[in-house]
Design an enzyme around this catalytic site. Sequence first.
Site, PDB file in Angstrom:
ATOM      1  N   ASP A 190      -0.746  36.989 -11.199  1.00  0.00           N
ATOM      2  CA  ASP A 190      -1.517  37.671 -10.152  1.00  0.00           C
ATOM      3  C   ASP A 190      -1.873  39.111 -10.548  1.00  0.00           C
ATOM      4  OD1 ASP A 190       1.000  38.865  -9.911  1.00  0.00           O
ATOM      5  OD2 ASP A 190       1.293  38.325  -7.809  1.00  0.00           O
ATOM      6  N   LYS A 250      -3.633  39.526 -20.203  1.00  0.00           N
ATOM      7  CA  LYS A 250      -3.646  38.236 -19.499  1.00  0.00           C
ATOM      8  C   LYS A 250      -5.039  37.969 -18.915  1.00  0.00           C
ATOM      9  CE  LYS A 250      -0.657  35.699 -18.836  1.00  0.00           C
ATOM     10  NZ  LYS A 250      -0.078  34.559 -19.616  1.00  0.00           N
TER      11      LYS A 250
HETATM   12  P1  NAD Z   1       9.141  35.190 -21.141  1.00  0.00           P
HETATM   13  O1  NAD Z   1       8.829  36.509 -21.741  1.00  0.00           O
HETATM   14  O2  NAD Z   1      10.467  34.937 -20.525  1.00  0.00           O
HETATM   15  O3  NAD Z   1       8.948  34.039 -22.260  1.00  0.00           O
HETATM   16  C1  NAD Z   1       7.857  34.018 -23.128  1.00  0.00           C
HETATM   17  C2  NAD Z   1       8.133  32.968 -24.206  1.00  0.00           C
HETATM   18  O4  NAD Z   1       6.997  32.933 -25.090  1.00  0.00           O
HETATM   19  C3  NAD Z   1       9.356  33.280 -25.074  1.00  0.00           C
HETATM   20  O5  NAD Z   1      10.135  32.130 -25.261  1.00  0.00           O
HETATM   21  C4  NAD Z   1       8.757  33.745 -26.398  1.00  0.00           C
HETATM   22  O6  NAD Z   1       9.584  33.486 -27.527  1.00  0.00           O
HETATM   23  C5  NAD Z   1       7.462  32.945 -26.431  1.00  0.00           C
HETATM   24  N1  NAD Z   1       6.431  33.597 -27.270  1.00  0.00           N
HETATM   25  C6  NAD Z   1       6.045  34.900 -27.234  1.00  0.00           C
HETATM   26  N2  NAD Z   1       5.089  35.117 -28.149  1.00  0.00           N
HETATM   27  C7  NAD Z   1       4.859  33.924 -28.760  1.00  0.00           C
HETATM   28  C8  NAD Z   1       3.982  33.506 -29.794  1.00  0.00           C
HETATM   29  N3  NAD Z   1       3.138  34.370 -30.400  1.00  0.00           N
HETATM   30  N4  NAD Z   1       3.987  32.204 -30.161  1.00  0.00           N
HETATM   31  C9  NAD Z   1       4.843  31.325 -29.584  1.00  0.00           C
HETATM   32  N5  NAD Z   1       5.718  31.672 -28.619  1.00  0.00           N
HETATM   33  C10 NAD Z   1       5.715  32.954 -28.214  1.00  0.00           C
HETATM   34  O7  NAD Z   1       7.964  34.902 -20.127  1.00  0.00           O
HETATM   35  P2  NAD Z   1       8.009  34.153 -18.715  1.00  0.00           P
HETATM   36  O8  NAD Z   1       8.456  35.098 -17.669  1.00  0.00           O
HETATM   37  O9  NAD Z   1       8.686  32.865 -18.891  1.00  0.00           O
HETATM   38  O10 NAD Z   1       6.442  33.914 -18.490  1.00  0.00           O
HETATM   39  C11 NAD Z   1       5.817  32.706 -18.926  1.00  0.00           C
HETATM   40  C12 NAD Z   1       4.336  32.800 -18.633  1.00  0.00           C
HETATM   41  O11 NAD Z   1       4.143  32.987 -17.231  1.00  0.00           O
HETATM   42  C13 NAD Z   1       3.638  33.983 -19.304  1.00  0.00           C
HETATM   43  O12 NAD Z   1       2.372  33.568 -19.718  1.00  0.00           O
HETATM   44  C14 NAD Z   1       3.532  35.023 -18.214  1.00  0.00           C
HETATM   45  O13 NAD Z   1       2.417  35.860 -18.412  1.00  0.00           O
HETATM   46  C15 NAD Z   1       3.360  34.148 -16.999  1.00  0.00           C
HETATM   47  N6  NAD Z   1       3.842  34.719 -15.723  1.00  0.00           N
HETATM   48  C16 NAD Z   1       5.132  35.149 -15.601  1.00  0.00           C
HETATM   49  C17 NAD Z   1       5.581  35.622 -14.363  1.00  0.00           C
HETATM   50  C18 NAD Z   1       6.988  36.087 -14.137  1.00  0.00           C
HETATM   51  O14 NAD Z   1       7.294  36.575 -13.049  1.00  0.00           O
HETATM   52  N7  NAD Z   1       7.889  35.942 -15.094  1.00  0.00           N
HETATM   53  C19 NAD Z   1       4.697  35.670 -13.280  1.00  0.00           C
HETATM   54  C20 NAD Z   1       3.366  35.281 -13.477  1.00  0.00           C
HETATM   55  C21 NAD Z   1       2.962  34.764 -14.692  1.00  0.00           C
HETATM   56  O1  DAU Z   2       3.280  39.542 -10.675  1.00  0.00           O
HETATM   57  C1  DAU Z   2       3.584  38.699 -11.741  1.00  0.00           C
HETATM   58  C2  DAU Z   2       4.249  39.479 -12.846  1.00  0.00           C
HETATM   59  O2  DAU Z   2       5.559  39.773 -12.402  1.00  0.00           O
HETATM   60  C3  DAU Z   2       4.293  38.726 -14.178  1.00  0.00           C
HETATM   61  O3  DAU Z   2       2.992  38.507 -14.629  1.00  0.00           O
HETATM   62  C4  DAU Z   2       5.092  39.504 -15.223  1.00  0.00           C
HETATM   63  O4  DAU Z   2       5.220  38.722 -16.402  1.00  0.00           O
HETATM   64  C5  DAU Z   2       6.458  39.800 -14.654  1.00  0.00           C
HETATM   65  O5  DAU Z   2       7.177  40.603 -15.567  1.00  0.00           O
HETATM   66  C6  DAU Z   2       6.350  40.506 -13.302  1.00  0.00           C
HETATM   67  O6  DAU Z   2       5.815  41.848 -13.461  1.00  0.00           O
HETATM   68  P1  DAU Z   2       6.403  43.082 -12.611  1.00  0.00           P
HETATM   69  O7  DAU Z   2       6.050  44.321 -13.326  1.00  0.00           O
HETATM   70  O8  DAU Z   2       6.064  42.968 -11.177  1.00  0.00           O
HETATM   71  O9  DAU Z   2       7.984  42.722 -12.773  1.00  0.00           O
HETATM   72  P2  DAU Z   2       9.258  43.625 -13.080  1.00  0.00           P
HETATM   73  O10 DAU Z   2      10.445  42.749 -12.863  1.00  0.00           O
HETATM   74  O11 DAU Z   2       9.159  44.368 -14.365  1.00  0.00           O
HETATM   75  O12 DAU Z   2       9.217  44.699 -11.901  1.00  0.00           O
HETATM   76  C7  DAU Z   2       9.187  44.305 -10.545  1.00  0.00           C
HETATM   77  C8  DAU Z   2       9.097  45.572  -9.705  1.00  0.00           C
HETATM   78  O13 DAU Z   2      10.340  46.304  -9.840  1.00  0.00           O
HETATM   79  C9  DAU Z   2       8.012  46.523 -10.140  1.00  0.00           C
HETATM   80  O14 DAU Z   2       7.458  47.164  -8.985  1.00  0.00           O
HETATM   81  C10 DAU Z   2       8.741  47.558 -10.999  1.00  0.00           C
HETATM   82  C11 DAU Z   2      10.105  47.628 -10.358  1.00  0.00           C
HETATM   83  N1  DAU Z   2      11.227  47.926 -11.281  1.00  0.00           N
HETATM   84  C12 DAU Z   2      11.384  47.170 -12.390  1.00  0.00           C
HETATM   85  C13 DAU Z   2      12.413  47.425 -13.272  1.00  0.00           C
HETATM   86  C14 DAU Z   2      12.568  46.618 -14.527  1.00  0.00           C
HETATM   87  C15 DAU Z   2      12.132  48.938 -10.958  1.00  0.00           C
HETATM   88  O15 DAU Z   2      12.000  49.611  -9.914  1.00  0.00           O
HETATM   89  N2  DAU Z   2      13.148  49.191 -11.824  1.00  0.00           N
HETATM   90  C16 DAU Z   2      13.327  48.489 -12.983  1.00  0.00           C
HETATM   91  O16 DAU Z   2      14.274  48.805 -13.743  1.00  0.00           O
END
Ligand code: NAD
Ligand code: DAU
Length: 353
Positions: free
Chosen positions: A133, A162
């Site tokens: 998002d 992204k």
């Molecule tokens: P993550 O960082 O935990 O995992 C990413 C994985 O991709 C890892 O296993 C890493 O080794 C692999 N990777 C990185 N670069 C690579 C490459 N060049 N080739 C092959 N593998 C590679 O990420 P996540 O939180 O599991 O997110 C997964 C997907 O969902 C991502 O595309 C992210 O943008 C999207 N997403 C995540 C969140 C969230 O809250 N975590 C929310 C919205 C969207």
């Molecule tokens: O919205 C989806 C996204 O959510 C994904 O696309 C990303 O991959 C994922 O990392 C996440 O991004 P955010 O930046 O929202 O997540 P993060 O956990 O880093 O931070 C969540 C909120 O908490 C953000 O407002 C920053 C704040 N934060 C984060 C950390 C790590 C703190 O206040 N202190 C911290 O130490």
Amino acid sequence: MILITGGAGFIGANFVLDWLNVVGEPVVNLDKLTYAGNRDNLASLNNDPRHIFVQGDIGDAALLAELLQTHRPRALLHFAAESHVDRSILGPDAFIRTNIEGTFQLLQAAKAYWSGLPAAEQSAFRFLHVSTDEVYGSLEAHEPPFSETTPYAPNSPYAASKASSDHLVRAYHHTYGLPTLTSNCSNNYGPYQFPEKLIPLMILNALRNKPLPVYGDGLNVRDWLYVGDHCAAIRRVLEAGQPGATYNIGGCNEKTNLDVIHTVCAILDQLRPMADGNHAALIQFIKDRPGHDRRYAIDAAKIERELGWKPRETFETGIRKTVSWYLENSAWVERVLSGDYQNWIQTNYTARP
Ligand code: NAD
Ligand code: DAU
């Protein structure tokens, strides 16, 4: 079978486990094993012939062509990415390479493979791109949630990378007819999340009596989606999504960061009471994230209306499960906290008093 990328990361690993449990169809899992990739997440599949793990880079065109020709998947699900906003601020290069160039290589390989399929397999093939998002930018408190038609306005290098990948996916559908699906979801939380992200960072710091670092005033809002609900949504999009369409996936749980942290602390106060005081006393306000988006919120009406999906977990049920998982999986936690993780904590937090 299906081919997935990034299946050793947080969401990818949850997806592989969920998929093999619910659907049971074999998976080829291509993952580079960056700092975020963790074979421990998939340890329960070590003797499972339905899971084929391949360590490699999505930017490696020759490897992609070979994997597609060897395994002939009916679908490609793309989770691999550099995913942490703070890391993208300190070092955007890897985000450009993996999220943009890597997705481009994957699209090229998928197009070449798909073009050579017999007609029936060609029309059944899907390329599902997992996105975020954050591509929509930041909302003011009074603004309606992001829908699939909200204009893109990415603010961090991560979000911009992204957004670029989403545009490439869109173009490969529009220009070449590749049957793509894109999902844009909100903040996931649950088991196996690397503790650089807010919720696991807070749980693990609190358990070690370390400060709980809150950026800025702590009033930034995120929508929280339990990872198991996200996996179910992706299965549904793959099964019934319209080629070329995008679907927003949300948890219906808008919370300020302070709300989230207080909830985590209250659960820990119950499950692991401190000898003296309570966990919320560890909260420490620190310098804000540069360009910090104020609010994300998702309108998930389309996926509910068209595909019948909606989240099953409330934030209260999901966060309790999540805290309990971290308490019950101390061996996983200890391994994740060793090594490179300490360097990240030094880099990100010591420079941000
Ligand atoms: P993550 O960082 O935990 O995992 C990413 C994985 O991709 C890892 O296993 C890493 O080794 C692999 N990777 C990185 N670069 C690579 C490459 N060049 N080739 C092959 N593998 C590679 O990420 P996540 O939180 O599991 O997110 C997964 C997907 O969902 C991502 O595309 C992210 O943008 C999207 N997403 C995540 C969140 C969230 O809250 N975590 C929310 C919205 C969207
Ligand atoms: O919205 C989806 C996204 O959510 C994904 O696309 C990303 O991959 C994922 O990392 C996440 O991004 P955010 O930046 O929202 O997540 P993060 O956990 O880093 O931070 C969540 C909120 O908490 C953000 O407002 C920053 C704040 N934060 C984060 C950390 C790590 C703190 O206040 N202190 C911290 O130490």
